[in-house]
Design a protein around this motif. Structure first.
Motif, mmCIF file in Angstrom:
data_model
loop_
_atom_site.group_PDB
_atom_site.id
_atom_site.type_symbol
_atom_site.label_atom_id
_atom_site.label_comp_id
_atom_site.label_asym_id
_atom_site.label_seq_id
_atom_site.Cartn_x
_atom_site.Cartn_y
_atom_site.Cartn_z
ATOM 1 N N UNK A 630 0.828 -1.195 0.000
ATOM 2 C CA UNK A 630 0.000 0.000 0.000
ATOM 3 C C UNK A 630 0.865 1.248 0.000
ATOM 4 N N UNK A 631 0.347 2.287 -0.635
ATOM 5 C CA UNK A 631 0.970 3.610 -0.603
ATOM 6 C C UNK A 631 -0.126 4.608 -0.257
ATOM 7 N N UNK A 632 0.138 5.499 0.685
ATOM 8 C CA UNK A 632 -0.901 6.412 1.153
ATOM 9 C C UNK A 632 -0.289 7.743 1.559
ATOM 10 N N UNK A 633 -0.990 8.827 1.216
ATOM 11 C CA UNK A 633 -0.612 10.159 1.671
ATOM 12 C C UNK A 633 -1.311 10.425 2.993
ATOM 13 N N UNK A 634 -0.530 10.704 4.052
ATOM 14 C CA UNK A 634 -1.110 10.926 5.376
ATOM 15 C C UNK A 634 -0.967 12.371 5.831
ATOM 16 N N UNK A 635 -0.461 13.234 4.966
ATOM 17 C CA UNK A 635 -0.303 14.629 5.343
ATOM 18 C C UNK A 635 0.876 14.829 6.260
#
Length: 748
Positions: A630-635
């Protein structure tokens, strides 16, 4: 883990950006943590609920006399004993506290018992004489949509008619003209089964009658103040006499947004004058809370030959069950994002939620966007096959960016790294083939020898709004106090934010340490003696309560700066304790209009993508998810280790929905209300979950953070489904995918 920005160090140990240990971690690992089901009080009695065995029936007679005669029984209550409003509900008060004349789903509460022992309470339930006249049950959502004459609610409390809870209509551009001009058009029908939140701690709480005629409620919940509001209405009491305190929560995922034991336990406590504990067993828990809406969805995509999406048409049908709960907002959220994380110039989206005599459905992690993401991502792979394109390339060619205009007319004004997330997953090396039979599907039992095993790789990306949408004035209150204890400065934080396992208690302390430079921080129990924090849902609580805590700390810092530049301990010794309360609010959103579904409905957006690698034994129908990257932008990763835990947990729930989790309801009756028959992933089912974090600060949030908990549930399910399709070549239109779906179709 890799990041796009470097996490700055905290000014003090365990501040923002640190992987701070949770205060409850050791207790939970050792089994010593006190959950709400562990509560005790002197003179306590046990409450229990009699539930309807029928999905649709008229109540002809209720005789509680035999139950009252049983030694040890102290009270038996029916609808006649409800002192306030007879109905409750989060958005629409249409659910009876106790059924009066009809029951509309299997498991609807009919009567309550209080007894000196839980076994006595259960025996008393069996002695209550209820005569039912069974009625025709409406259990097919398509029949409910057609309004064929069979109504779940003959008279609706919201004044509307029929079985449609809400129709969301979104029109963007000119989809009919675009369809005529599209060079390639594909369509598909997709289904999502009813998923349960499957939290490990069933519903429980303790109600204690107070000397002022009120009640103190200790309960596991997601929203203390909304519970209080509904309890006050049913009990006929003002807020100052209904006080709630959060007790240990054993998971939530949306299933604790609606009330369960709260009103019933309080009714019994006020009636008996004694503390009343209610604690569901596992079977009752399946009947005692809402579930994820099962969905039937129709998608049509049109594109140019070089893979540019021209239009999307979608029809979503969500089965809301017998009562409203949050169905109007769930179908709205599913409809908002039915075009996916893509640039779509023309869209026609119709979302419907309907009443049936099936169990009520409401909030669950992802809140409607899970269903529509599964549909749009499945149909996008079908489009890629028709175009002869790589599925990732098709997604990259159409990926949403900052400034993209959604089908609702709103432009994305924060980071939108859809393409970057996909590229990171595409560029990650694939896992090696298994060595020996142990790594094959069914390998723990040496079931497969590998002759029929095929490997598939699937991708998906999801986008979801963060925070309350559609015009809700979202606010959160925090109180921070500085004082001396043993000559050292100590900060106390008080909010009503519900700690459901996501780590908000830890984050609040991290924020105080960062803003005030105080090492010792005490987070007081969440309760209704401080202002509303809103719900621990919509991936909003760190943003909203974190913003409130930060605001209170900044107000304290201003006061301290005005007092001089002496050490903090000296200032507190000289001027005494200091306290500030702060209410945080973000910019207002707006509801979409009824005609074309246009409006700036959202405050922020979050993106996550998955790549699933699966091995499938096509002869036995066995599936092994080998890897779920998974790849995710979390701020901003406020607590990086906790962020990874949230992503792993969301991915696990997505895996469950993809290949095993479904609450089976046949003719309105639940067939598998146990963890023997309702399967959830265990450690043996979980694959390797490599996580690639991006930290692209959001311009409007505290520290640039963004919501984390829900986005992984969106893309994990369709990524696995797409991998299964790649491995088998089958349509597989429904999740969860079962062994017979693979074997029977393969042989047929």
């Amino acid at each position: 883990m890799s990041t796009a920005t470097t996490t700055s160090g905290s000014r003090v140990r365990d501040g923002v950006g640190s992987s701070t240990r949770r205060p409850d971690a050791r207790l939970k690992v050792k089994g010593d943590f006190a959950y709400s089901s562990d509560l005790q009080a002197d003179g306590m009695v046990w409450g229990a609920t009699l539930r309807s065995p029928h999905p649709s029936a008229r109540i002809v007679r209720i005789d509680v006399t035999p139950a009252l005669r049983l030694p040890g029984v102290v009270a038996v209550l029916t609808h006649e004993d409800v002192p306030g409003q007879p109905r409750y509900g989060m958005k629409v008060a249409d659910q009876p506290v106790l059924a009066a004349d009809v029951v509309r789903y299997q498991g609807e509460p009919v009567a309550l018992v209080a007894a000196d022992h839980p076994e006595t309470a259960r025996r008393a339930l069996a002695l209550i004489d209820v005569a039912y006249e069974e009625l025709p049950a409406l259990t097919d959502p398509e029949e409910a949509l057609r309004d064929t004459g069979l109504l779940v609610h003959a008279e609706r409390v919201d004044g509307k008619q029929g079985n449609v809870v809400r129709h969301v209509r979104i029109r963007h551009g000119d989809p009919d003209r675009a369809r005529a001009e599209a060079e390639v058009v594909v369509s598909g029908y997709y289904e999502v089964g009813m998923q349960d939140q499957a939290f490990l701690g069933p519903e429980s709480g303790l109600a204690i009658p107070a000397e002022d005629g009120g009640v103190d409620m200790y309960v596991s919940t997601q929203w203390l103040h909304d519970d209080q509001h509904q309890m006050c209405a049913a009990l006929g009491l003002p807020p100052e006499k209904v006080r709630l305190t959060l007790s240990g929560v054993g998971g939530a995922f949306g299933g604790r947004e609606d009330v369960s034991v709260q009103i019933h336990a309080a009714l019994l406590a006020l009636h008996t004058g004694r503390p009343v504990k209610m604690s569901y067993d596992r079977e009752e828990s399946f009947f005692g809370h809402v579930h994820r809406h099962p969905a039937r969805m129709w998608f049509e995509h049109g594109a140019t030959r070089d893979g540019r999406i021209v239009f999307v048409k979608a029809k979503l049908l969500f089965d809301g069950g017998a009562y409203t709960s949050t169905s109007q907002i769930v179908i709205a959220n599913g409809s908002y994002f039915a075009a996916g994380a893509y640039e779509v110039p023309h869209a026609e989206i119709d979302g419907y939620s309907v009443f049936t005599n099936n169990p009520p459905c409401g909030a669950m992690r992802g809140f409607g966007a899970v269903q529509s993401c599964y549909g749009v991502e499945s149909n996008l792979d079908k489009l890629a096959r028709e175009l002869g394109m790589d599925p990732v390339e098709l997604r990259l060619r159409n990926a949403m960016t900052t400034g993209t205009v959604l089908p609702t007319g709103q432009a994305v004004d924060g980071p939108a790294p859809a393409a970057e997330l996909l590229r990171r997953l595409r560029d990650r090396p694939l896992p090696p083939a298994p060595e020996g039979t142990f790594g094959l599907p069914g390998g723990l039992n040496n079931t497969s020898r590998g002759e029929g095993v095929r490997r598939g790789v699937g991708y998906a990306i999801g986008v979801k709004a963060i925070g309350f949408s559609g015009g809700v004035d979202d606010r959160s209150v925090a109180r921070v106090r500085l004082a001396l204890a043993g000559g050292e400065p100590v900060a106390e934080v008080h909010t009503a934010a519900a700690e459901c396992g996501q780590g908000i208690v830890t984050v609040q302390a991290q924020i105080v340490r960062t803003e005030l430079g105080v090492e010792r921080v005490v987070v007081l129990p969440a309760d209704t003696q401080v202002g509303d924090a809103g719900s621990s849902s919509a991936s909003r609580i760190t943003w909203m309560s974190g913003g409130a805590v930060q605001g209170a700390c900044k107000a304290l810092r201003e006061r301290l700066d005005a007092l001089g530049d002496a050490p903090l301990a000296e200032l507190l010794d000289r001027h005494g304790p200091l306290e500030e309360e702060y209410e945080y609010a973000h910019r207002r959103t707006h509801p979409i209009d009824d005609e074309r579904g246009q409006g700036d409905a959202h405050i922020a957006f979050a993106f996550a993508a998955h790549r699933a690698v699966v091995d499938v034994d096509t002869e036995l129908g066995l599936v092994k998810v080998v890897e779920l990257a998974t790849a995710q932008d979390v701020g901003k990763a406020m607590n990086p280790l906790a962020v990874e835990g949230q992503i792993e947990g969301g991915s696990a729930q997505g895996l469950g929905l993809a290949v095993m989790e479904e609450l089976r309801v046949v003719n309105g009756r639940v067939r598998n209300p146990s963890f023997t028959d309702y399967l959830i992933p265990t450690i043996a089912d979980m694959p390797h979950v490599p996580i690639d974090l991006l930290e692209l600060p959001h311009p409007d949030s505290p520290y640039g953070l963004n919501g984390v908990g829900e986005p992984p549930t969106l893309s994990s399910t369709p990524a696995i489904a797409n991998a299964l399709r790649a491995a088998t070549g089958l349509e597989l239109p429904k999740v969860p995918v079962r062994p017979e779906d693979i074997v029977q179709t393969e042989r047929g």
